[in-house]
Design an enzyme around this catalytic site. Structure first.
Site, short mmCIF file in Angstrom:
data_model
loop_
_atom_site.label_atom_id
_atom_site.label_comp_id
_atom_site.label_asym_id
_atom_site.label_seq_id
_atom_site.Cartn_x
_atom_site.Cartn_y
_atom_site.Cartn_z
N TYR A 100 10.23 -20.35 -4.78
CA TYR A 100 9.72 -21.37 -5.84
C TYR A 100 10.68 -21.41 -6.97
O TYR A 100 11.02 -22.58 -7.62
CB TYR A 100 8.19 -21.16 -6.23
CG TYR A 100 7.72 -21.94 -7.24
CD1 TYR A 100 7.21 -23.17 -6.94
CD2 TYR A 100 7.58 -21.42 -8.56
CE1 TYR A 100 6.58 -24.11 -7.85
CE2 TYR A 100 6.84 -22.13 -9.65
CZ TYR A 100 6.44 -23.52 -9.18
OH TYR A 100 6.04 -24.42 -10.12
N LYS A 104 12.67 -24.63 -8.62
CA LYS A 104 12.52 -25.48 -9.75
C LYS A 104 14.02 -25.50 -10.48
O LYS A 104 13.96 -26.19 -11.38
CB LYS A 104 11.25 -24.71 -10.65
CG LYS A 104 10.11 -24.94 -10.04
CD LYS A 104 9.44 -26.51 -10.32
CE LYS A 104 8.09 -26.75 -10.06
NZ LYS A 104 7.91 -28.27 -10.11
N PRO A 127 7.93 -25.29 -19.69
CA PRO A 127 6.48 -24.63 -20.29
C PRO A 127 6.34 -23.11 -19.92
O PRO A 127 6.78 -22.70 -18.77
CB PRO A 127 5.51 -25.70 -19.61
CG PRO A 127 6.03 -26.08 -18.23
CD PRO A 127 7.47 -25.96 -18.21
N ASN A 129 3.00 -20.75 -19.50
CA ASN A 129 1.96 -20.71 -18.59
C ASN A 129 0.94 -21.73 -19.20
O ASN A 129 0.54 -21.37 -20.27
CB ASN A 129 1.30 -19.23 -18.30
CG ASN A 129 2.11 -18.41 -17.73
OD1 ASN A 129 2.11 -18.18 -16.57
ND2 ASN A 129 3.02 -17.66 -18.52
N ILE A 130 0.54 -22.68 -18.41
CA ILE A 130 -0.78 -23.53 -18.81
C ILE A 130 -1.82 -23.54 -18.19
O ILE A 130 -2.06 -22.92 -17.06
CB ILE A 130 -0.09 -25.01 -18.38
CG1 ILE A 130 1.36 -25.17 -18.87
CG2 ILE A 130 -0.91 -26.20 -18.61
CD1 ILE A 130 2.15 -26.36 -18.10
N HIS A 143 -3.51 -19.55 -11.04
CA HIS A 143 -2.71 -19.03 -12.19
C HIS A 143 -3.47 -17.96 -13.02
O HIS A 143 -4.72 -17.90 -12.85
CB HIS A 143 -2.00 -20.13 -13.06
CG HIS A 143 -0.91 -20.82 -12.34
ND1 HIS A 143 -1.07 -22.07 -11.63
CD2 HIS A 143 0.39 -20.37 -12.03
CE1 HIS A 143 0.10 -22.36 -11.21
NE2 HIS A 143 0.97 -21.27 -11.34
N ARG A 172 3.29 -12.48 -21.72
CA ARG A 172 3.09 -13.98 -21.13
C ARG A 172 2.79 -14.79 -22.49
O ARG A 172 2.02 -14.08 -23.25
CB ARG A 172 1.72 -13.84 -20.20
CG ARG A 172 2.05 -12.96 -18.92
CD ARG A 172 3.02 -13.28 -17.99
NE ARG A 172 2.71 -14.40 -17.45
CZ ARG A 172 2.16 -14.76 -16.12
NH1 ARG A 172 1.78 -13.48 -15.47
NH2 ARG A 172 1.92 -15.84 -15.57
#
Length: 203
Positions: A100, A104, A127, A129-130, A143, A172
């Protein structure tokens, strides 16, 4: 109207019919730690095709501006903190989600290549972590934040231990999804740099 991002002709038709002149590209085949580490080939293939198709369709349709999202997992496994944009391609990603991560990373490569050859105004954001509304709470492919919420709910409901993966050592950062959306709109209007921009609560 829906379109299949795995089919470039679908994207071109959608752009043309809807007279689109700019794109915020945040689509992808995504998941949490478990999904990233067990669906390596699937995640690589689908993300490479989606990204390639969206940017190539944008180029063919002469889209004015494209803002594409990458992921913090693009950074090398062995990296110094704080993270900097120039570290992206300086080592292997973490072994659990390398497929992955490499897919990206290619968003950055393709955006720069199109900028250099065709003069496309394609920029990238990385970004942290959303989390936010409509998050995915499935423990198989969620997530961090929604996974922890779901685990906490189950532990409370079943009167069991609240188990959290990991050693507690990794750092994080998290951003609310609506804030990330505002930053993406800002980038659409006023970010023109060929280098990716890290989007985090500490920047």
């Amino acid at each position: 109207e829906r379109m299949d991002l795995m089919e470039i002709d679908d994207i071109i038709r959608y752009i043309t019919l809807n007279k689109i002149n700019s794109i915020i590209h945040c689509a992808g085949k995504v998941g949490g730690l478990k999904a990233n580490s067990t669906k390596l080939g699937e995640f690589f293939y689908e993300n490479i095709i989606i990204n390639t198709n969206v940017l190539e369709a944008a180029r063919r349709c002469r889209i004015k501006k494209v803002v594409s999202f990458m992921s913090t997992c693009v950074f090398p496994d062995k990296v110094e903190y704080p993270l900097k944009e120039e570290y992206i391609h300086k080592g292997e990603p973490h072994h659990t989600n390398y497929a992955y991560a490499y897919a990206k990373r290619m968003v950055d490569v393709q955006s720069r290549a199109y900028r250099d050859q065709y003069g496309c105004d394609f920029v990238t954001l990385i970004p942290c972590n959303i989390y936010g509304l409509n998050d995915n709470y499935d423990l198989n492919d969620s997530h961090v934040i929604p996974a922890l919420i779901h685990k906490c709910y189950l532990a409370k409901r079943d009167n069991t231990d609240f188990m959290v993966w990991g050693s507690g050592e990794p750092l994080r950062e998290f951003l609310y999804s609506e804030d990330v959306g505002k930053i993406a709109l800002m980038a659409l209007d006023s970010y023109y740099d060929a280098d990716p921009m890290i989007v985090s609560s500490s920047n």
